[in-house]
Design a protein around this motif. Sequence first.
Motif, short mmCIF file in Angstrom:
data_model
loop_
_atom_site.label_atom_id
_atom_site.label_comp_id
_atom_site.label_asym_id
_atom_site.label_seq_id
_atom_site.Cartn_x
_atom_site.Cartn_y
_atom_site.Cartn_z
N ASP A 88 0.83 -1.21 0.00
CA ASP A 88 0.00 0.00 0.00
C ASP A 88 0.86 1.26 0.00
OD1 ASP A 88 -2.26 -1.63 2.27
OD2 ASP A 88 -2.50 -1.35 0.10
N THR A 89 2.16 1.11 0.15
CA THR A 89 3.06 2.25 0.14
C THR A 89 2.98 2.98 -1.19
OG1 THR A 89 4.60 1.24 1.71
CG2 THR A 89 5.48 2.95 0.24
N ALA A 90 2.68 4.28 -1.13
CA ALA A 90 2.51 5.07 -2.35
C ALA A 90 2.21 6.51 -1.97
CB ALA A 90 1.37 4.53 -3.20
N MET A 91 2.25 7.37 -2.97
CA MET A 91 1.71 8.71 -2.82
C MET A 91 0.22 8.61 -3.13
SD MET A 91 2.58 11.88 -2.14
CE MET A 91 4.26 12.23 -2.68
N TYR A 92 -0.60 9.12 -2.24
CA TYR A 92 -2.05 9.06 -2.39
C TYR A 92 -2.58 10.43 -2.81
CZ TYR A 92 -2.32 4.36 -0.54
OH TYR A 92 -2.19 2.99 -0.37
N TYR A 93 -3.43 10.42 -3.84
CA TYR A 93 -3.99 11.64 -4.38
C TYR A 93 -5.50 11.63 -4.27
CZ TYR A 93 0.58 12.23 -6.58
OH TYR A 93 1.92 12.38 -6.81
N CYS A 94 -6.04 12.75 -3.84
CA CYS A 94 -7.48 12.98 -3.87
C CYS A 94 -7.83 13.54 -5.24
CB CYS A 94 -7.83 13.97 -2.77
SG CYS A 94 -9.56 14.46 -2.69
N ALA A 95 -9.00 13.18 -5.75
CA ALA A 95 -9.40 13.66 -7.06
C ALA A 95 -10.89 13.95 -7.07
CB ALA A 95 -9.07 12.63 -8.13
N ALA A 96 -11.29 14.85 -7.98
CA ALA A 96 -12.69 15.22 -8.13
C ALA A 96 -13.05 15.30 -9.60
CB ALA A 96 -12.97 16.56 -7.46
N ALA A 97 -14.31 15.00 -9.89
CA ALA A 97 -14.76 15.06 -11.28
C ALA A 97 -16.25 15.40 -11.31
CB ALA A 97 -14.53 13.72 -11.98
N PRO A 98 -16.64 16.32 -12.20
CA PRO A 98 -18.06 16.70 -12.31
C PRO A 98 -18.83 15.68 -13.12
CG PRO A 98 -16.78 17.98 -13.84
CD PRO A 98 -15.79 17.14 -13.06
#
Length: 121
Positions: A88-98
Amino acid sequence: VQLVESGGGAAQAGGSLRLSCTGSGYPYIWYCMGWFRQAAGKEREFVSAIDRYDSTSYADSVKGRFTIPKDNRKNTLYLQMNSLKVEDTAMYYCAAAPRVSCTWRTRDWNTWGQGTQVTVS
């Protein structure tokens, strides 16, 4: 539109972490919200998403271990990560989409946070 993540850090295998993502500048409640991750040397991959109807989806690799609650009053999305694994080691990114329906394809998401590092050992 802005997304700001927090909550990353180091954890031991089998432990838990909770990531947060606070959004501003858009109608949060109508958007798909999601989490992606990118390990060193690998492509960014889908982790989980939640749509405007609170329907959730998960990658097979995290199903049963991660959940994606959100608090619409606070415009905040969470990623609760339990039973963490080294992979699970990683850079985690939040994302949004309309979008009405969330997808796992990175190209369908148009707003990204700066990322927060999760390291499991």
